[in-house]
Design a protein around this motif. Structure first.
Motif, PDB file in Angstrom:
ATOM      1  N   GLY A  99       0.646  -1.162  -0.320  1.00  0.00           N
ATOM      2  CA  GLY A  99       0.285   0.077   0.029  1.00  0.00           C
ATOM      3  C   GLY A  99       0.352   1.259  -0.241  1.00  0.00           C
TER       4      GLY A  99
ATOM      5  N   GLU B 137      -9.658  -0.190  -1.246  1.00  0.00           N
ATOM      6  CA  GLU B 137      -8.842  -0.687  -0.782  1.00  0.00           C
ATOM      7  C   GLU B 137      -7.917   0.163   0.258  1.00  0.00           C
ATOM      8  OE1 GLU B 137      -9.885  -0.755  -5.044  1.00  0.00           O
ATOM      9  OE2 GLU B 137     -10.059   0.234  -3.500  1.00  0.00           O
ATOM     10  N   SER B 138      -8.904   0.272   1.040  1.00  0.00           N
ATOM     11  CA  SER B 138      -8.417   1.077   2.155  1.00  0.00           C
ATOM     12  C   SER B 138      -9.049   2.258   2.636  1.00  0.00           C
ATOM     13  CB  SER B 138      -6.559   1.031   3.028  1.00  0.00           C
ATOM     14  OG  SER B 138      -6.458   2.115   4.260  1.00  0.00           O
TER      15      SER B 138
ATOM     16  N   CYS C 148      -4.405   0.356  -2.324  1.00  0.00           N
ATOM     17  CA  CYS C 148      -3.962  -0.360  -1.622  1.00  0.00           C
ATOM     18  C   CYS C 148      -3.777  -1.121  -2.949  1.00  0.00           C
ATOM     19  CB  CYS C 148      -4.157  -1.507  -0.627  1.00  0.00           C
ATOM     20  SG  CYS C 148      -3.387  -1.706   1.060  1.00  0.00           S
TER      21      CYS C 148
END
Length: 123
Positions: free
Chosen positions: A5, A62-63, A83
């Motif tokens: 990430g 993705e976060s 990420c």
């Protein structure tokens, strides 16, 4: 070395105090930032403080992208953490700058989940 990430810590000073206190505007900025960096939005949650300030988070597959604003200081603290090879957190910065209009911005770039030769290093 590979990493899982990219985590940007943003220190935004000299921001427009009205933008920092605009809950709906901050929510739109978060959504637009997600789209700009190529991430997948799960949900957005913001909260308006009294007498001023907004906190918010865009939860991503993705976060996350998060903000905490201080209109009285013209300051915003933000995280842009993504990420995956298909995302680029740096592409969110123009969206953020267009809305908050900071006079200065400090970016701390942290690589998350660093792997050596594609293998997690455990010590």
């Amino acid at each position: 070395m590979k990493h899982l990430g990219k985590h940007l810590i943003l220190e935004l000073w000299g921001c427009d105090p009205k933008a920092l206190d605009d809950q709906e505007g901050i929510e739109k900025m978060l959504v637009d930032s997600v789209n700009a960096c190529g991430a997948t939005l799960i949900c957005v949650k913001t909260h308006k403080f009294s007498p001023q300030g907004v906190t918010g988070v865009a939860v991503l597959a993705e976060s996350h992208i998060a903000i905490h604003s201080y209109p009285e200081f013209g300051y915003a603290a933000m995280d842009v953490f993504t990420c995956g090879e298909h995302t680029d957190p740096y592409k969110a910065i123009d969206v953020i700058k267009d809305f908050l209009k900071p006079e200065s911005i400090q970016i701390i770039d942290i690589k998350r989940g660093i792997m050596e030769n594609g293998i997690f290093e455990i010590k």
